[in-house]
Design an enzyme around this catalytic site. Structure first.
Site, mmCIF file in Angstrom:
data_model
loop_
_atom_site.group_PDB
_atom_site.id
_atom_site.type_symbol
_atom_site.label_atom_id
_atom_site.label_comp_id
_atom_site.label_asym_id
_atom_site.label_seq_id
_atom_site.Cartn_x
_atom_site.Cartn_y
_atom_site.Cartn_z
ATOM 1 N N LYS A 53 0.927 -1.096 0.454
ATOM 2 C CA LYS A 53 -0.245 0.002 0.040
ATOM 3 C C LYS A 53 0.738 1.521 0.030
ATOM 4 O O LYS A 53 1.057 2.284 -0.430
ATOM 5 C CB LYS A 53 -0.730 0.380 1.032
ATOM 6 C CG LYS A 53 -1.951 -0.821 1.490
ATOM 7 C CD LYS A 53 -3.074 -1.539 2.442
ATOM 8 C CE LYS A 53 -3.969 -2.438 2.810
ATOM 9 N NZ LYS A 53 -5.495 -3.124 3.271
ATOM 10 N N GLN A 97 -5.064 -0.954 9.572
ATOM 11 C CA GLN A 97 -5.101 -2.393 8.672
ATOM 12 C C GLN A 97 -5.842 -3.952 9.808
ATOM 13 O O GLN A 97 -5.376 -3.623 10.962
ATOM 14 C CB GLN A 97 -4.033 -2.770 8.769
ATOM 15 C CG GLN A 97 -3.144 -4.220 8.035
ATOM 16 C CD GLN A 97 -3.798 -4.254 6.520
ATOM 17 O OE1 GLN A 97 -3.417 -3.572 5.617
ATOM 18 N NE2 GLN A 97 -4.058 -5.557 5.798
ATOM 19 N N ASP A 120 -11.484 2.792 3.371
ATOM 20 C CA ASP A 120 -11.655 0.979 3.345
ATOM 21 C C ASP A 120 -13.161 0.972 3.446
ATOM 22 O O ASP A 120 -13.900 -0.175 2.558
ATOM 23 C CB ASP A 120 -11.450 0.681 4.890
ATOM 24 C CG ASP A 120 -10.275 -0.123 4.872
ATOM 25 O OD1 ASP A 120 -9.718 -1.150 3.952
ATOM 26 O OD2 ASP A 120 -9.223 -0.876 5.736
HETATM 27 N N1 GUN Z 1 -7.354 -6.947 5.768
HETATM 28 C C1 GUN Z 1 -7.554 -7.648 5.363
HETATM 29 N N2 GUN Z 1 -7.620 -7.075 4.134
HETATM 30 C C2 GUN Z 1 -8.067 -6.218 4.079
HETATM 31 C C3 GUN Z 1 -8.679 -4.706 3.768
HETATM 32 O O1 GUN Z 1 -8.931 -4.844 2.721
HETATM 33 N N3 GUN Z 1 -8.686 -3.896 4.430
HETATM 34 C C4 GUN Z 1 -8.153 -3.409 5.472
HETATM 35 N N4 GUN Z 1 -7.956 -2.326 6.600
HETATM 36 N N5 GUN Z 1 -7.613 -4.470 6.823
HETATM 37 C C5 GUN Z 1 -7.582 -5.635 5.504
#
Ligand code: GUN
Length: 286
Positions: A53, A97, A120
């Site tokens: 990211k 996350q 998100d």
């Molecule tokens: N962990 C696995 N997929 C995701 C996601 O799309 N967003 C976040 N914040 N954590 C994750």
């Protein structure tokens, strides 16, 4: 032979589009879009996702940072971090996350994120907006799947779609997005009876259950479009999806590979969401 839907290629296109828009944003508002990622604990998979990211944000010309918190962090410490990011004018996107370390309560943290910065799309306000057909931020993985369906020129209106999996991150928002495009949507899960027969009725099958190679050739209607959200390891430790690709590929009309399918799209759509959030925030300030 199925059409192979190349997520890696589409994701690169999305990132290029976002980078161009971000450059215009910077000219117009005198700053870059800002993305802050909160990474609590030492989950190795999360560390890899967050690194990817960071790299994508840099490629798009965003400002941003990763805030690292220890494994032993408390719910209120994560909450304080989020509340401080809500107040920061240079921060347009906040991503916490998941999974959070054991003992940290996820729900109040996700609800503390300013919905305008919720890149998100997990905040109830954005979830409600999605199901109500109102504008809002949409979860990245399902919107990446929709972009792939569009790129593959799949017409969803009136088609039968089966979503395997009912998570808040993928299954449920995926169902909402398919419904919005006029598909007839069934959400199936681990308690669903007659799963293979049900899946075989699908014109579009989205697998998001986290079970390696669960979906077999006999589960797939010939010519169906198969979107594989799974990220698993097989018996040899090799990365694989929820779909048995070798078996299903000759039956399907189009299929996403793992890796190189949905995975890169999730991060590309996060960049898109951050830009969208930044534009809305700046427009509201004027
Ligand atoms: N962990 C696995 N997929 C995701 C996601 O799309 N967003 C976040 N914040 N954590 C994750």
């Amino acid at each position: 032979m199925a059409q192979r839907i190349d997520g890696k290629k589409v994701a690169a296109t999305v990132r290029r589009e976002v980078a161009q828009e971000a450059a215009r944003f910077r000219e117009r508002f005198g700053r870059a879009p800002g993305l802050s990622v909160v990474l609590a604990g030492d989950d190795p998979a999360s560390a890899v996702y967050v690194r990817n990211k960071e790299a994508a944000a840099k490629e798009c010309g965003f400002e941003g940072e990763v805030l690292r918190l220890p494994n032993e962090v408390s719910t209120s410490e994560v909450l304080d971090t989020v509340l401080a990011l809500n107040e920061r004018r240079a921060v347009d996107g906040i991503l916490v996350q998941l999974p959070l370390p054991r003992g940290v309560d996820e729900a109040p943290i996700l609800e503390a994120i300013d919905p305008r910065k919720d890149v998100d799309g997990f905040h109830v306000e954005n979830v409600g907006a999605l199901w109500s057909g109102l504008p809002g931020l949409v979860p990245c993985t399902p919107s990446g799947c929709m972009r792939l369906l569009r790129e593959a020129r799949v017409d969803l209106a009136g088609k039968r779609a089966v979503v395997l999996g009912r998570s808040n991150i993928v299954g449920k928002p995926m169902a909402a997005l398919l419904l919005r495009e006029h598909a007839t949507v069934t959400v199936a899960h681990s308690r669903t009876q007659g799963l293979p027969e049900l899946c075989r009725e699908a014109d579009v099958l989205v697998a998001a259950v986290g079970r390696a190679k669960l979906v077999k050739a006999s589960w797939v209607k010939p010519g169906a479009v198969v979107i594989d959200v799974g990220m698993n390891r097989d018996e040899q430790g090799k990365l694989c999806g929820d779909v048995d690709y070798a078996e299903v590929e000759p039956v399907a009309g189009a299929i996403t590979p793992v890796p190189g399918g949905v995975g890169p799209m999730t991060i590309a759509m996060l960049m898109q969401n951050t830009l969208t959030a930044a534009l809305a925030i700046e427009q509201a300030r004027r």
